[in-house]
Motif scaffolding. Structure first.
Motif, PDB file in Angstrom:
ATOM      1  N   ASP A  35      21.542  99.091  22.404  1.00  0.00           N
ATOM      2  CA  ASP A  35      21.899  99.003  20.988  1.00  0.00           C
ATOM      3  C   ASP A  35      21.570  97.631  20.400  1.00  0.00           C
ATOM      4  O   ASP A  35      21.314  96.666  21.121  1.00  0.00           O
ATOM      5  N   THR A  36      21.569  97.574  19.080  1.00  0.00           N
ATOM      6  CA  THR A  36      21.121  96.366  18.386  1.00  0.00           C
ATOM      7  C   THR A  36      22.022  96.080  17.191  1.00  0.00           C
ATOM      8  O   THR A  36      22.563  96.996  16.565  1.00  0.00           O
ATOM      9  N   TRP A  37      22.155  94.787  16.892  1.00  0.00           N
ATOM     10  CA  TRP A  37      22.888  94.348  15.705  1.00  0.00           C
ATOM     11  C   TRP A  37      22.041  93.315  14.996  1.00  0.00           C
ATOM     12  O   TRP A  37      21.581  92.348  15.605  1.00  0.00           O
ATOM     13  N   LEU A  38      21.804  93.534  13.690  1.00  0.00           N
ATOM     14  CA  LEU A  38      20.926  92.657  12.920  1.00  0.00           C
ATOM     15  C   LEU A  38      21.681  92.087  11.731  1.00  0.00           C
ATOM     16  O   LEU A  38      22.266  92.820  10.944  1.00  0.00           O
ATOM     17  N   ALA A  39      21.681  90.778  11.621  1.00  0.00           N
ATOM     18  CA  ALA A  39      22.329  90.088  10.505  1.00  0.00           C
ATOM     19  C   ALA A  39      21.660  88.715  10.413  1.00  0.00           C
ATOM     20  O   ALA A  39      20.464  88.592  10.636  1.00  0.00           O
ATOM     21  N   LYS A  40      22.444  87.656  10.087  1.00  0.00           N
ATOM     22  CA  LYS A  40      21.856  86.316  10.130  1.00  0.00           C
ATOM     23  C   LYS A  40      21.412  85.993  11.555  1.00  0.00           C
ATOM     24  O   LYS A  40      20.422  85.305  11.780  1.00  0.00           O
ATOM     25  N   GLU A  41      22.195  86.471  12.511  1.00  0.00           N
ATOM     26  CA  GLU A  41      21.816  86.389  13.917  1.00  0.00           C
ATOM     27  C   GLU A  41      21.570  87.802  14.416  1.00  0.00           C
ATOM     28  O   GLU A  41      22.035  88.770  13.806  1.00  0.00           O
ATOM     29  N   TYR A  82      21.232 102.227  17.252  1.00  0.00           N
ATOM     30  CA  TYR A  82      20.731 102.668  18.557  1.00  0.00           C
ATOM     31  C   TYR A  82      19.212 102.705  18.549  1.00  0.00           C
ATOM     32  O   TYR A  82      18.595 103.074  17.545  1.00  0.00           O
ATOM     33  N   LYS A  83      18.622 102.326  19.660  1.00  0.00           N
ATOM     34  CA  LYS A  83      17.198 102.540  19.849  1.00  0.00           C
ATOM     35  C   LYS A  83      17.044 103.933  20.466  1.00  0.00           C
ATOM     36  O   LYS A  83      17.218 104.114  21.665  1.00  0.00           O
ATOM     37  N   VAL A  84      16.724 104.880  19.624  1.00  0.00           N
ATOM     38  CA  VAL A  84      16.735 106.270  20.049  1.00  0.00           C
ATOM     39  C   VAL A  84      15.424 106.649  20.733  1.00  0.00           C
ATOM     40  O   VAL A  84      15.428 107.247  21.810  1.00  0.00           O
ATOM     41  N   PHE A 119      13.961  95.633  17.334  1.00  0.00           N
ATOM     42  CA  PHE A 119      14.471  96.578  16.351  1.00  0.00           C
ATOM     43  C   PHE A 119      13.870  96.389  14.960  1.00  0.00           C
ATOM     44  O   PHE A 119      13.775  97.342  14.188  1.00  0.00           O
ATOM     45  N   HIS A 120      13.444  95.195  14.622  1.00  0.00           N
ATOM     46  CA  HIS A 120      12.842  95.009  13.306  1.00  0.00           C
ATOM     47  C   HIS A 120      11.558  95.828  13.150  1.00  0.00           C
ATOM     48  O   HIS A 120      11.074  96.024  12.031  1.00  0.00           O
ATOM     49  N   ALA A 121      11.003  96.297  14.260  1.00  0.00           N
ATOM     50  CA  ALA A 121       9.770  97.089  14.227  1.00  0.00           C
ATOM     51  C   ALA A 121      10.009  98.578  14.422  1.00  0.00           C
ATOM     52  O   ALA A 121       9.052  99.358  14.434  1.00  0.00           O
ATOM     53  N   GLN A 122      11.258  98.997  14.572  1.00  0.00           N
ATOM     54  CA  GLN A 122      11.527 100.411  14.853  1.00  0.00           C
ATOM     55  C   GLN A 122      10.975 101.326  13.762  1.00  0.00           C
ATOM     56  O   GLN A 122      10.328 102.335  14.045  1.00  0.00           O
ATOM     57  N   GLY A 160      18.209 105.471  14.688  1.00  0.00           N
ATOM     58  CA  GLY A 160      19.503 105.108  15.255  1.00  0.00           C
ATOM     59  C   GLY A 160      20.500 104.539  14.270  1.00  0.00           C
ATOM     60  O   GLY A 160      21.591 104.116  14.659  1.00  0.00           O
ATOM     61  N   HIS A 161      20.164 104.533  12.986  1.00  0.00           N
ATOM     62  CA  HIS A 161      21.032 103.982  11.950  1.00  0.00           C
ATOM     63  C   HIS A 161      22.190 104.934  11.665  1.00  0.00           C
ATOM     64  O   HIS A 161      22.073 106.157  11.829  1.00  0.00           O
ATOM     65  N   LYS A 162      23.317 104.385  11.181  1.00  0.00           N
ATOM     66  CA  LYS A 162      24.474 105.214  10.872  1.00  0.00           C
ATOM     67  C   LYS A 162      24.136 106.297   9.856  1.00  0.00           C
ATOM     68  O   LYS A 162      24.649 107.419   9.934  1.00  0.00           O
ATOM     69  N   ASN A 163      23.261 105.992   8.898  1.00  0.00           N
ATOM     70  CA  ASN A 163      22.867 106.977   7.894  1.00  0.00           C
ATOM     71  C   ASN A 163      22.127 108.169   8.495  1.00  0.00           C
ATOM     72  O   ASN A 163      22.006 109.212   7.859  1.00  0.00           O
TER      73      ASN A 163
END
Length: 462
Positions: A93-99, A269-271, A277-280, A409-412
């Motif tokens: 899994d991945t988390w993207l924000a300032k970090e 999630y990387k499904v 993840f920025h390239a998913q 893998g996004h919540k949406n």
């Protein structure tokens, strides 16, 4: 002694009292099995096997198990190996924000302590408790990532794994308030990793085991706190010698938001694609276009990739790509491979795969730019989008274009993702000598109270 820095106090208060709601625990269950799937798939790679065979780990006496193996070792090395396995393929899994980061990296310390507590402290846990620890670890790492950018200071995000693992590990071992704060303060003092190994010209495979290393260092601080009462209450704010003055420059570490379950509830999630993840969504767009340009590769005039600002900063690369770690963090390589092959998997980054001369021919035709609207959607906490647009212009003037705003893998797109996540888990256990039928029953079980964590864990170890 001065009061502890407010950030440390907030984290300590949180891990001592928080109880996630059932829907967040259900999401944590999905995340648990996805993380185990990543570890299982990593076991197929020869380099991973070399880590498991390290002499001093293999010959270390202990009772703490390692995912997908029959190895029993000490708690620190089991934490390290479990973390390396979960993280190895860049598929968790991945988390993207300032970090940025991968909060399921913290599962490595949780798994190790489940075994350790059972065998050495006669302490039993239930599955809901494990999932609640996951929610808390995700929240600590992810909330810090929302408000702080370590990468802009040249520091690696695994520093936040260390803080989250130390906090939750201390709680699992039953530490009281001052001990938990002491552990967190020592985790901040402990040397933080540079991002050197994630960037040209030094990109390397350390990123596959760096988080396991961070979690193991966190556990070491937890154990030390049981025999030492030392703590450093102003480790963040101390003038000249504190974390902020030494490492954070003009951007002192902060944590203003309330801690709850936001990160687990919105985890990515990387499904389908083991790629940064920025390239998913770029991979998804390119795969969609691949059928349109099949047989026309030599007729391509130009390829444009519109992405978010972090996508340009982190994974847009020109020039030679030296290894697997370079390629799976290069948006141009990923798009080129997907356009050529209509798929993407962990073998797509091998030296053999990279020998296809058409990949670099397409990379030479690429221009990757920031779309400011995409960047705005990326940082909007109500959207958490990771948009990409791939535009292929032919020499004839014909244009093929595909935009994807939210990755699978996004919540949406969670409902759409579930069948693929289950397939990912099923595929991961096909070639392993483990109790696969029993594991799938646990996977499908909706009633968390009916899952015995020890019966479950007996299925993921040999």
């Amino acid at each position: 002694m001065p009061d502890f820095d407010p950030l440390i106090k907030k984290i300590s208060d949180y891990v001592q009292t928080y109880q996630a709601k059932d829907e967040s625990l259900q999401e944590a269950k999905t995340c648990f099995f996805d993380s185990i799937a990543c570890a299982f798939m990593a076991l197929e790679h020869d380099q991973v096997k070399k880590f498991i065979e390290i002499d001093y780990i293999k010959n270390s006496q202990g009772s703490v198990r390692v995912i997908g193996t029959d190895l029993k070792t000490n708690a620190l090395d089991a934490t390290f190996l479990n973390g390396a396995l979960i993280r190895w393929l860049d598929f968790n899994d991945t988390w993207l924000a300032k970090e940025w980061g991968h909060p399921s990296d913290n599962l490595s310390i949780i798994l190790a302590l489940v075994d350790y507590l059972k065998n050495h402290r006669s302490t039993s846990l239930n599955f809901k408790e494990i999932l609640n620890y996951m929610v808390m670890a995700h929240e600590i790492q992810g909330a810090l990532a929302i408000e702080n950018s370590l990468n802009k200071e040249g520091l690696d995000h695994v520093a936040l794994v260390k803080i989250a693992s130390a906090s939750v590990g201390a709680k699992m071992l039953g530490h009281e308030d001052h001990q938990i704060k002491a552990v967190i303060s020592n985790a901040f003092i402990d040397g933080q990793s540079l991002r050197t190994y994630r960037h040209f010209p030094n990109t390397g495979a350390r990123k596959s085991w760096a988080a396991g290393d961070a979690s193991a260092k966190a556990l070491k601080q937890v154990f030390i706190s049981e025999v030492s009462n030392e703590s450093y209450s102003t480790v963040l704010s101390a003038k000249n010698w504190g974390f902020n003055d030494v490492l954070m420059g003009k951007n002192p570490l902060k944590l203003e938001r309330d801690l709850g379950s936001y990160v687990m509830d919105n985890i990515l999630y990387k499904v389908s694609f083991p790629a940064e993840f920025h390239a998913q969504t770029a991979a998804e767009a390119a795969i969609s276009l691949s059928s349109e340009i099949k047989g026309k590769i030599q007729d391509i005039k130009e390829i444009k990739i519109h992405t978010q600002e972090p996508g340009v900063r982190i994974i847009s690369k020109k020039g030679p790509l030296n290894n697997y770690a370079d390629r799976d963090h290069c948006i141009e390589y990923i798009v080129a491979w997907c356009l050529l092959n209509g798929n993407l998997n962990s073998n797509s980054y091998s030296d053999i795969s990279a020998s296809d001369k058409n990949i670099d021919k397409l990379r030479d035709l690429m221009n990757t730019v920031e779309d400011q609207a995409f960047t705005k959607k990326y940082y909007d906490l109500d959207e958490r989008a990771i948009p990409n647009r791939v535009i292929v212009t032919m020499k004839t003037g014909e244009v093929f274009e595909k935009e994807v705003i939210y990755p699978l893998g996004h919540k949406n797109r969670r409902a759409e993702s579930l069948q693929f996540l289950k397939g990912k888990f099923q595929n991961s256990i096909e070639n392993l000598n483990i109790k696969s039928d029993e594991l799938m029953k646990f996977y499908d079980e909706k009633n968390l109270d009916s899952i015995n964590i020890y019966d479950l864990l007996n299925c993921i170890y040999k």
